[in-house]
Design an enzyme around this catalytic site. Structure first.
Site, PDB file in Angstrom:
ATOM      1  N   CYS A 382       0.844  -1.199   0.000  1.00 28.00           N
ATOM      2  CA  CYS A 382       0.000   0.000   0.000  1.00 28.00           C
ATOM      3  C   CYS A 382       0.882   1.253   0.000  1.00 28.00           C
ATOM      4  CB  CYS A 382      -0.968  -0.034   1.187  1.00 28.00           C
ATOM      5  SG  CYS A 382      -2.369   1.099   1.014  1.00 28.00           S
ATOM      6  N   HIS A 508      -3.472  -5.279   0.236  1.00 31.06           N
ATOM      7  CA  HIS A 508      -2.960  -5.777   1.518  1.00 31.06           C
ATOM      8  C   HIS A 508      -2.976  -7.311   1.531  1.00 31.06           C
ATOM      9  CE1 HIS A 508      -2.691  -2.004   3.872  1.00 31.06           C
ATOM     10  NE2 HIS A 508      -3.605  -1.593   3.002  1.00 31.06           N
ATOM     11  N   GLU A 510      -1.452  -9.305   3.378  1.00 28.38           N
ATOM     12  CA  GLU A 510      -1.364  -9.877   4.728  1.00 28.38           C
ATOM     13  C   GLU A 510      -2.720 -10.309   5.266  1.00 28.38           C
ATOM     14  OE1 GLU A 510      -1.551  -5.323   5.546  1.00 28.38           O
ATOM     15  OE2 GLU A 510      -0.927  -6.694   3.955  1.00 28.38           O
TER      16      GLU A 510
END
Length: 542
Positions: A382, A508, A510
């Site tokens: 990001c 993102h 994750e």
């Protein structure tokens, strides 16, 4: 079979690990073939945590459907390996927003709107809603905060009423408390647990199971004592010891018999769990043969929970690559040209995560520059991708004043700019580009090698994007636009030519990594970092 409901409350102090307890129980029940979902109620009046400071709340976890939620939902998804939704995180703000909206529409037909029944009914409706989704067998609901907090009272009253609505035989109450150890006297003290349960019982809730957070083992005598004073069998007092890894906790709670007690209490049968995959995961994590260091360069590094999913995803990648990941926390505000080499010379990879605001951005740009020039694996997420683009524009493309318009509205070269659809938006909450979006990957790219797919779906949380006016210039200087939105208007992935591993992503990743299924980008980032470390060691030996 009727839906079963499990409620997890906490007492004595906050931060005891109610979320991990709920997630671990979810894992154990799923291993018994049950369909499980987990929900979190947060008593704060914010509608969601999206505009809260990471210092106060930690990470904001984003779901597929674009909900900005509590970090515990990340634990839930990682443990039960299911994608959750906006309905799995409910705040007091959401409850009151819904009720006031209904009142303004006249839905209550002139009645006086009160906490009981209107607020409690709204809370119960949110509980029953997730039970209807996906043919769920068991709904686990965690109540945020601590018993005794004034903010939690409507939620506790609502879950008390659930037992009357669905039948007490279909409900289990689990209370997580602290049993402190006094080192001077060498004693474990049960009085805080007794008082916490007394408070809960005064609200009409008799806990069925008490989970005791403790640093020392509980003897049978101590469990029996807690059971006696709290009106439950001593066998239903569960110790939850400190653990080196979060992923050990389901196995520890299985050994304590937590899931068997729940199944007995809810008449779910006695099915032997299949924990083979989880046991193998924990065993691998305990016996890693390699190690490496990753620099995590951010501005909230004092509070590690601000980057919780990133840290867990790095660990997932480490387990997959048989390597222990040591994180070097680097405060981007303190990173300068003078200390850059000294700070980053000993790391095997650099990760710059997401964030907002101009504080510390020059340090992140320096980290991207160091990684580019020294061929250190770089992973920008990001804002980390955006700062890599700014660095490239300044130092490779010659646009010395390049910046993001988020940080410099007057920059002559805003290589990162506000998305067009964001320009007329005044409100901050829930207005970003949020949730799951598709991305097309070009075949001749590292991203394609990593994903092995031309079309991927990833979760987003941003307002700013790569400025398309600079596409031609930056690509002519060696920047690769490896991933684009299907319309090709948004740049989703950037890479560098002639670099062993330099990838920035606007999304993102994750939020989609799981311990048993690490995200491809984290797997490959750690692989590249391990490769660099051991090549350097070989060169030193030569």
């Amino acid at each position: 079979m009727s839906v079963k409901y499990i409620f997890v409350t906490g007492g004595v102090v906050s931060g005891l690990g109610k979320g991990i307890t709920a997630a671990s129980l979810g894992r154990l029940l799923k291993a018994r073939g049950l369909r499980v979902t987990i929900q979190k109620f947060d008593p704060y009046i914010n509608v969601d945590p999206g505009t809260m400071s990471p210092y106060q709340h930690g990470e904001v976890f984003v779901t597929d459907d674009g909900a900005e939620t509590d970090l515990d939902l990340g634990h839930y998804e990682r443990f039960i390996d299911e994608n959750l939704s906006k309905n799995n995180n409910v705040t007091t703000g959401k409850i009151y927003w819904s009720i006031i909206s209904k009142e303004r529409k006249g839905d209550f037909l002139g009645g006086t709107v009160q906490v009981i029944p209107h607020v409690t009914n709204e809370i119960k409706n949110r509980i029953y809603l997730v039970g209807k989704e996906g043919k769920t067998d068991v709904v686990i609901t965690e109540i945020g905060g601590t018993v005794g907090d004034i903010e939690s009272l409507p939620f506790l009253e609502a879950i008390r009423q659930v037992a009357s609505d669905v039948g007490r035989e279909n409900v289990v109450y689990i209370h997580v408390t602290l049993v402190p150890y006094l080192s001077k006297s060498g004693e474990l003290k049960t009085k805080p647990t007794q008082h916490s349960v007394k408070e809960l019982r005064s609200l009409g809730i008799q806990p069925d199971i008490i989970v005791c957070r403790t640093e020392k083992r509980l003897s049978k005598e101590l469990k029996d004592k807690i059971g006696l004073f709290c009106n439950i069998p001593g066998e239903w007092v569960i110790q939850n010891l400190d653990a080196e890894s979060l992923y050990e906790i389901p196995l520890m709670l299985e050994e304590e018999g937590l899931a068997n007690i729940v199944c007995e209490r809810l008449n779910l049968g006695c099915v032997k769990p299949d924990m083979t995959e989880w046991c193998e995961l924990v065993n691998r994590q305990k016996n890693l043969s390699k190690s490496l260091t990753i620099a995590l360069v951010g501005k909230y590094v004092e509070l590690h929970d601000a980057y919780l999913s990133v840290v867990e995803s790095l660990n997932h990648g480490g387990i997959y690559n048989d390597a222990e990941v040591k994180i070097k926390w680097v405060n981007s505000e303190e990173l300068t040209e003078d200390n850059l080499e000294e700070t980053l010379c000993d790391v095997d990879g650099i990760l710059v995560p997401g964030g907002f605001g101009d504080r510390g951005i020059e340090g992140k740009i320096l980290a991207a520059k160091y990684a580019r020039e020294n061929k250190v694996p770089y992973f920008g997420i990001c804002l980390g991708m955006q700062m890599a683009v700014v660095e490239f524009a300044r130092n490779v493309a010659g646009l010395k004043m390049a910046n993001s318009s988020e940080f410099d509205a007057n920059s002559p070269h805003p290589v990162i700019d506000l998305m067009p659809e964001q320009k007329d938006i005044d409100e901050k909450g829930g207005t970003m580009r949020l949730g799951l979006y598709p991305c097309k990957i070009i075949k001749d790219s590292s991203a394609y090698r990593i994903y092995e797919s031309e079309l991927i779906y990833e979760r987003h949380r941003h307002r700013y994007e790569f400025n398309n006016e600079y596409r031609e210039l930056l690509t002519s200087k060696g920047l690769i636009l490896a991933g684009l939105s299907p319309s090709e208007k948004l740049v989703e992935i950037i890479e560098l030519k002639d670099h062993p591993w330099f990838i920035g992503v606007q999304f993102h990743p994750e939020f989609k990594s799981r311990p048993n299924r690490p995200h491809p980008l984290f797997k490959d980032f750690i692989r590249a970092a391990v490769e660099r470390r051991y090549k350097q060691q070989e060169n030193k030996n030569d």
